[in-house]
Design a protein around this motif. Structure first.
Motif, PDB file in Angstrom:
ATOM      1  N   GLU A 194       0.636  -1.237   0.052  1.00 41.25           N
ATOM      2  CA  GLU A 194       0.082   0.108   0.002  1.00 41.25           C
ATOM      3  C   GLU A 194       0.931   1.407   0.003  1.00 41.25           C
ATOM      4  OE1 GLU A 194      -4.256  -0.132   2.048  1.00 41.25           O
ATOM      5  OE2 GLU A 194      -2.698  -0.853   3.454  1.00 41.25           O
ATOM      6  N   SER A 195       0.507   2.226  -1.040  1.00 47.83           N
ATOM      7  CA  SER A 195       1.323   3.365  -1.072  1.00 47.83           C
ATOM      8  C   SER A 195       0.636   4.510  -0.076  1.00 47.83           C
ATOM      9  CB  SER A 195       1.182   4.339  -2.213  1.00 47.83           C
ATOM     10  OG  SER A 195       0.035   4.233  -2.721  1.00 47.83           O
ATOM     11  N   ILE A 196       1.543   5.148   0.742  1.00 53.37           N
ATOM     12  CA  ILE A 196       0.993   6.059   1.913  1.00 53.37           C
ATOM     13  C   ILE A 196       1.986   7.411   1.547  1.00 53.37           C
ATOM     14  CG2 ILE A 196       0.847   6.479   4.401  1.00 53.37           C
ATOM     15  CD1 ILE A 196       0.388   3.505   4.682  1.00 53.37           C
ATOM     16  N   LEU A 197       0.861   8.310   1.758  1.00 53.05           N
ATOM     17  CA  LEU A 197       1.705   9.643   1.794  1.00 53.05           C
ATOM     18  C   LEU A 197       1.676  10.582   2.947  1.00 53.05           C
ATOM     19  CD1 LEU A 197       3.139  12.182   0.089  1.00 53.05           C
ATOM     20  CD2 LEU A 197       0.930  13.098  -0.345  1.00 53.05           C
ATOM     21  N   VAL A 198       2.629  10.737   3.871  1.00 53.20           N
ATOM     22  CA  VAL A 198       2.462  11.440   5.293  1.00 53.20           C
ATOM     23  C   VAL A 198       2.826  12.968   5.046  1.00 53.20           C
ATOM     24  CG1 VAL A 198       3.351  11.625   7.515  1.00 53.20           C
ATOM     25  CG2 VAL A 198       3.354   9.212   5.985  1.00 53.20           C
ATOM     26  N   PHE A 235      -2.395   7.777  -4.296  1.00 51.85           N
ATOM     27  CA  PHE A 235      -1.850   7.025  -3.123  1.00 51.85           C
ATOM     28  C   PHE A 235      -2.966   6.219  -2.423  1.00 51.85           C
ATOM     29  CE2 PHE A 235       1.487  10.251  -3.358  1.00 51.85           C
ATOM     30  CZ  PHE A 235       2.738   9.477  -2.848  1.00 51.85           C
ATOM     31  N   ASP A 236      -2.827   5.281  -1.917  1.00 51.36           N
ATOM     32  CA  ASP A 236      -3.838   4.596  -1.225  1.00 51.36           C
ATOM     33  C   ASP A 236      -4.271   5.264   0.038  1.00 51.36           C
ATOM     34  OD1 ASP A 236      -4.170   1.957  -2.971  1.00 51.36           O
ATOM     35  OD2 ASP A 236      -1.858   1.660  -2.206  1.00 51.36           O
ATOM     36  N   LYS A 237      -3.381   5.554   0.701  1.00 49.93           N
ATOM     37  CA  LYS A 237      -3.736   6.481   2.057  1.00 49.93           C
ATOM     38  C   LYS A 237      -2.962   7.658   2.057  1.00 49.93           C
ATOM     39  CE  LYS A 237      -4.688   2.105   4.562  1.00 49.93           C
ATOM     40  NZ  LYS A 237      -5.911   2.369   4.838  1.00 49.93           N
TER      41      LYS A 237
END
Length: 487
Positions: A194-198, A235-237
């Motif tokens: 899963e791709s996550i952008l913070v 992005f997934d999240k």
């Protein structure tokens, strides 16, 4: 000495965060926690674990770097940081090699006029005359080609061209240029991870920039009404990190208390706000930090001189419980060499007193520097006073505080000092440490007058109220500030 990393602070909230992160369709998360509680460190450590690296591909942005940029440039810098993250991972991008036969037809089609010129120039005599004529008709040729192109553009082509123009404009709400497409394709290729952008460090933004940055993210991460949870770049999240209460206060200060904050902020999370709370573990860390303090290189002496009576421990615990002391602030004092007791204070006019003789003085100075100065300390004591904050043995300390306020008062009788505070008369009885002659405790009594000479006598030991205790702390801090000891 380097500050150690206390794992228990960040292990404490893991279970709750994992539960929140793995909720179905939880594509946007608002990760809320007070400033300085270790939000960034927790996220970095959590996603840095081996098991998480196998599940998630994380890109960590810090928009504090974008605050001076225009809204259009913000998306540029987001792309820059994402690309930089990809390069740091040594990501490879597939390159498609095209043969000459594949590229030649398109090249010739776009340059037919140049091709025709070249052919004519190779024809002797006649060709040269025709070429001269062709060059004179160049302007008419260009107009004709433009007219020809326009006549062959259908309605569908015009709509497609319009979309291409908008998507090619950097910063546009529907911006989707070639770089965006490359980034999106690469992010989506990370599956099954899963791709996550913070999006981190909103706490560090000036109030005037907070909502400008948030509004840019809101516009670009939710551009299609039919796909509310669609995220920019695929992005997934997306995880937004900040203090929700602080942002709420800024919002109401800027737009008014009657404006609906929930309706604004709920676009940044899919289910509910995740509240990061590690106060239970912070108390244990604070104890370890305090135990690292030294006095002339000796930890036991530091503990004995500063923390033996429990006053500072009790105050620190209250500061942590009420969110007035950040993890960052306490960690910054790790292995601190304590020297406040060696300083002098003008408690009596034109007569300096060594702080070590009255321990409550240097303990208050330690607190003042721990939480950022006199004004912060007074504000916190005022807050504790309004909230009736109490801890064990609170009645043990008011006499020590009142003694500081009245250090220059004479008129002792049998070791007692008569003082007046808030229009009430009290007797103070100092007890001294046998070895150092410093004030270990000051007992506080309601004063009684007896005998024909009006001598003072002491009644029962006075137990100050919670309100009186915090007010005495405030008054003593203000006095020490006037004397130049606490800044």
């Amino acid at each position: 000495m380097e500050t150690p990393f206390f794992n228990n602070v960040f292990n404490y909230p893991i279970t709750e965060f994992e539960k929140h992160l793995k909720q179905e369709s939880n594509n946007r998360i608002f990760f809320s926690g007070r400033y300085g509680t270790g939000k960034t460190s927790f996220i970095t450590r959590y996603f840095g674990h081996n098991e998480c690296r196998d599940l998630y591909e994380v890109y960590h942005l810090f928009p504090v770097n974008y605050s001076i940029s225009s809204n259009e440039d913000i998306i540029k810098y987001i792309k820059y940081d994402i690309i930089l993250g990809m390069l740091e991972r040594n990501e490879s991008f597939p390159e498609e090699s095209k043969g000459y036969l594949k590229t030649l037809p398109a090249f010739l089609l776009k340059r037919m006029d140049k091709v025709f010129e070249a052919i004519l120039s190779m024809v002797p005599e006649v060709g040269k005359s025709v070429l001269d004529m062709y060059e004179k008709l160049g302007k008419l040729k260009d107009e004709y080609l433009s007219y020809h192109d326009q006549e062959n553009i259908g309605d569908g082509d015009k709509l497609a061209e319009y979309i291409d123009v908008l998507e090619g404009q950097n910063g546009s709400l529907v911006e989707n240029d070639v770089i965006t497409k490359i980034i999106s394709a690469k992010i989506q290729s990370s599956r099954p991870k899963e791709s996550i952008l913070v999006v981190d460090d909103l706490d560090r933004l000036d109030p005037e920039h907070v909502f400008r940055i948030l509004n840019v993210f809101a516009a670009h991460f939710d551009t299609k009404a039919s796909t509310r949870d669609a995220n920019k770049f695929g992005f997934d999240k997306v995880i937004i990190v900040g203090d929700i209460e602080n942002i709420r206060n800024i919002f109401h200060h800027r737009y008014g208390s009657q404006v609906d904050f929930t309706g604004y902020i709920d676009k940044f999370y899919s289910s509910d706000i995740y509240h990061f709370d590690n106060r239970g573990a912070m108390e244990k860390v604070a104890e370890k930090v305090v135990n690292s303090y030294t006095l002339d290189g000796n930890k036991d002496r530091a503990m004995d001189l500063y923390f033996k009576d429990g006053f500072l421990f009790a105050i620190i615990k209250s500061l942590l419980e009420k969110g007035n002391l950040s993890l960052r602030a306490i960690l910054n004092t790790y292995s601190k060499e304590l020297t406040y007791h060696n300083e002098d204070v003008d408690l009596m006019y034109y007569h300096k007193v060594s702080a070590w003789r009255v321990p409550m003085i240097y303990r208050l100075k330690y607190l003042s520097e721990l939480i950022g100065g006199k004004n912060n300390l007074v504000a916190i004591f005022e807050k504790f006073k309004r909230g009736d904050i109490i801890f064990d043995d609170i009645s043990f300390y008011p006499g020590n505080l009142l003694y500081i306020l009245n250090y220059n008062i004479e008129g002792r009788q049998k070791g007692l000092t008569a003082v007046i505070y808030k229009d009430e008369e009290y007797l103070l009885e100092p007890e001294r440490d046998f070895y150092s002659d410093s004030i270990s405790r000051v007992k506080m009594y309601k004063s009684l007058k007896s005998g024909i000479n009006g001598d003072f006598s002491k009644g029962e030991e006075y137990r100050a109220t919670v309100d009186e205790f915090w007010q005495l702390n405030i008054d003593v801090v203000n006095r020490l500030n006037v004397l130049g000891y606490i800044k």
